[in-house]
Design a protein around this motif. Structure first.
Motif, PDB file in Angstrom:
ATOM      1  N   UNK A 104       4.163  27.264   6.052  1.00  0.00           N
ATOM      2  CA  UNK A 104       4.025  27.991   4.796  1.00  0.00           C
ATOM      3  C   UNK A 104       3.894  27.038   3.607  1.00  0.00           C
ATOM      4  N   UNK A 105       4.630  25.933   3.640  1.00  0.00           N
ATOM      5  CA  UNK A 105       4.506  24.925   2.581  1.00  0.00           C
ATOM      6  C   UNK A 105       3.102  24.330   2.566  1.00  0.00           C
ATOM      7  N   UNK A 106       2.582  24.015   3.726  1.00  0.00           N
ATOM      8  CA  UNK A 106       1.218  23.485   3.859  1.00  0.00           C
ATOM      9  C   UNK A 106       0.219  24.463   3.244  1.00  0.00           C
ATOM     10  N   UNK A 107       0.346  25.726   3.567  1.00  0.00           N
ATOM     11  CA  UNK A 107      -0.575  26.738   3.044  1.00  0.00           C
ATOM     12  C   UNK A 107      -0.461  26.865   1.528  1.00  0.00           C
ATOM     13  N   UNK A 108       0.761  26.794   1.014  1.00  0.00           N
ATOM     14  CA  UNK A 108       0.969  26.904  -0.426  1.00  0.00           C
ATOM     15  C   UNK A 108       0.372  25.706  -1.167  1.00  0.00           C
ATOM     16  N   UNK A 109       0.518  24.520  -0.601  1.00  0.00           N
ATOM     17  CA  UNK A 109      -0.048  23.323  -1.224  1.00  0.00           C
ATOM     18  C   UNK A 109      -1.556  23.456  -1.440  1.00  0.00           C
ATOM     19  N   UNK A 110      -2.216  24.162  -0.516  1.00  0.00           N
ATOM     20  CA  UNK A 110      -3.678  24.241  -0.536  1.00  0.00           C
ATOM     21  C   UNK A 110      -4.195  25.588  -1.034  1.00  0.00           C
ATOM     22  N   UNK A 111      -3.304  26.402  -1.595  1.00  0.00           N
ATOM     23  CA  UNK A 111      -3.715  27.710  -2.121  1.00  0.00           C
ATOM     24  C   UNK A 111      -4.431  28.550  -1.059  1.00  0.00           C
ATOM     25  N   UNK A 112      -3.928  28.514   0.167  1.00  0.00           N
ATOM     26  CA  UNK A 112      -4.567  29.274   1.247  1.00  0.00           C
ATOM     27  C   UNK A 112      -4.503  30.767   0.952  1.00  0.00           C
ATOM     28  N   UNK A 113      -5.536  31.489   1.332  1.00  0.00           N
ATOM     29  CA  UNK A 113      -5.572  32.936   1.144  1.00  0.00           C
ATOM     30  C   UNK A 113      -4.613  33.605   2.127  1.00  0.00           C
ATOM     31  N   UNK A 114      -4.243  34.857   1.884  1.00  0.00           N
ATOM     32  CA  UNK A 114      -3.370  35.553   2.846  1.00  0.00           C
ATOM     33  C   UNK A 114      -3.945  35.557   4.265  1.00  0.00           C
ATOM     34  N   UNK A 115      -5.255  35.734   4.398  1.00  0.00           N
ATOM     35  CA  UNK A 115      -5.863  35.732   5.729  1.00  0.00           C
ATOM     36  C   UNK A 115      -5.771  34.352   6.369  1.00  0.00           C
ATOM     37  N   UNK A 116      -6.043  33.299   5.592  1.00  0.00           N
ATOM     38  CA  UNK A 116      -5.938  31.945   6.121  1.00  0.00           C
ATOM     39  C   UNK A 116      -4.503  31.642   6.558  1.00  0.00           C
ATOM     40  N   UNK A 117      -3.539  32.086   5.766  1.00  0.00           N
ATOM     41  CA  UNK A 117      -2.137  31.887   6.133  1.00  0.00           C
ATOM     42  C   UNK A 117      -1.812  32.558   7.470  1.00  0.00           C
ATOM     43  N   UNK A 118      -2.279  33.780   7.616  1.00  0.00           N
ATOM     44  CA  UNK A 118      -2.014  34.517   8.843  1.00  0.00           C
ATOM     45  C   UNK A 118      -2.610  33.802  10.052  1.00  0.00           C
TER      46      UNK A 118
END
Length: 306
Positions: A104-118
């Protein structure tokens, strides 16, 4: 024999054939003689692999100002920009793929979209489970019983090669071994270039991409853990065509706490202990500080501790 290539296929391991003794035998031989093998029927859906590649490609296309937010937890675990040694290569990464919080930290650092996070969370959970299961099967191929790899962290790295017409015929990444116990690689099914060094001859074998399968390489930790039985395969990436190549790598590293050492069952009069116990962090630091990226660090560690 640096530029010598041979046309040989690497072993293929069918994950659905276990616990067939013949498949365990194939797995052990692949680890000892090749240090690399391809796995099929690994239960990670091809649809998830395709979604993950799309997510990865989008993240690697982000502006530099965003990518550099991907900071390191341990050396080499964050954003890696092109440099003088590997000018065509860049990567994003995280330590530890088995930790939801780290993902989740990795995704937040890169502004990942909700779909990308999933997608990234689903892939991370599946690939971590596969890495630990594969490590367990490798230990069982040696006749060992025990839960050796349950708490070992998995580092995750997504790679992008910006190949140009001028770079065709050059190295995208220098020859190296991985520091990990094992690496699971989702290759770019459309762009080849990976080559592994055959143990017996030192010749390079081109690894042709195979859609839906995963490639496994053994690293330095596997050689230590197996008391020298397993081959930490040297490999490199050649630029074959002017295009972008993307790959997704998961590294089952080493013990998070305590020392790395060979199980007692693998030490006897015919196989005396080759390596004095040391920490995974020692191995990583030595590789980085002295630029020992092709397996030389193991000999150095033996000398340091002797």
């Amino acid at each position: 024999m640096e530029n010598n290539e041979v046309n040989v296929s690497i072993p293929v391991i069918d994950m659905q054939k276990f616990p067939d003794p013949e498949e365990y035998k194939k797995l052990r031989e692949a680890c000892e003689k090749w240090g690399t093998f391809r796995i099929v029927n690994h239960l990670i859906p091809s649809t998830l692999m395709a979604e993950m590649k799309r997510a990865v490609r989008s993240l690697l296309d982000l502006p530099f100002e965003i990518k550099k937010r991907n900071t390191e937890v341990i050396p080499g675990s964050g954003y890696k920009a092109p440099n003088a040694v590997n000018p065509l290569y860049e990567a994003l990464g995280l330590y530890d793929m088995g930790s939801l919080q780290a993902v989740q930290t990795f995704c937040s650092q890169l502004n990942a979209t909700p779909h990308q996070r999933e997608v990234i969370e689903m892939y991370g959970k599946a690939i971590y489970k596969l890495a630990v299961d594969l490590g367990q099967k490798i230990s069982e191929s040696l006749g060992l019983a025990g839960d050796f790899f349950k708490d070992w962290p998995c580092q995750f790295r997504i790679n992008k090669y910006n190949f140009t017409p001028e770079s065709v015929g050059t190295l995208g990444v220098q020859t190296h071994t991985d520091s990990s116990f094992l690496t699971i690689l989702q290759e770019d099914e459309n762009v080849g270039g990976l080559e592994v060094m055959e143990k017996s001859s030192g010749a390079y074998i081109p690894v042709q991409p195979s859609s839906g399968t995963l490639l496994v390489n053994l690293g330095d930790v596997a050689t230590v853990w197996s008391n020298g039985r397993f081959y930490n395969v040297k490999h490199r990436v050649q630029c074959k065509e002017a295009t972008i190549r993307v790959s997704i790598a998961t590294f089952l590293l080493g013990p998070k706490e305590g020392v790395l050492e060979t199980p007692l069952e693998l030490v006897d009069s015919d196989h005396p202990r080759l390596y004095v116990p040391f920490t995974y962090e020692e191995l990583r630091k030595l590789r980085l500080s002295k630029n020992l990226h092709a397996g030389e660090a193991l000999e150095q560690l033996v000398r340091i501790h002797s």
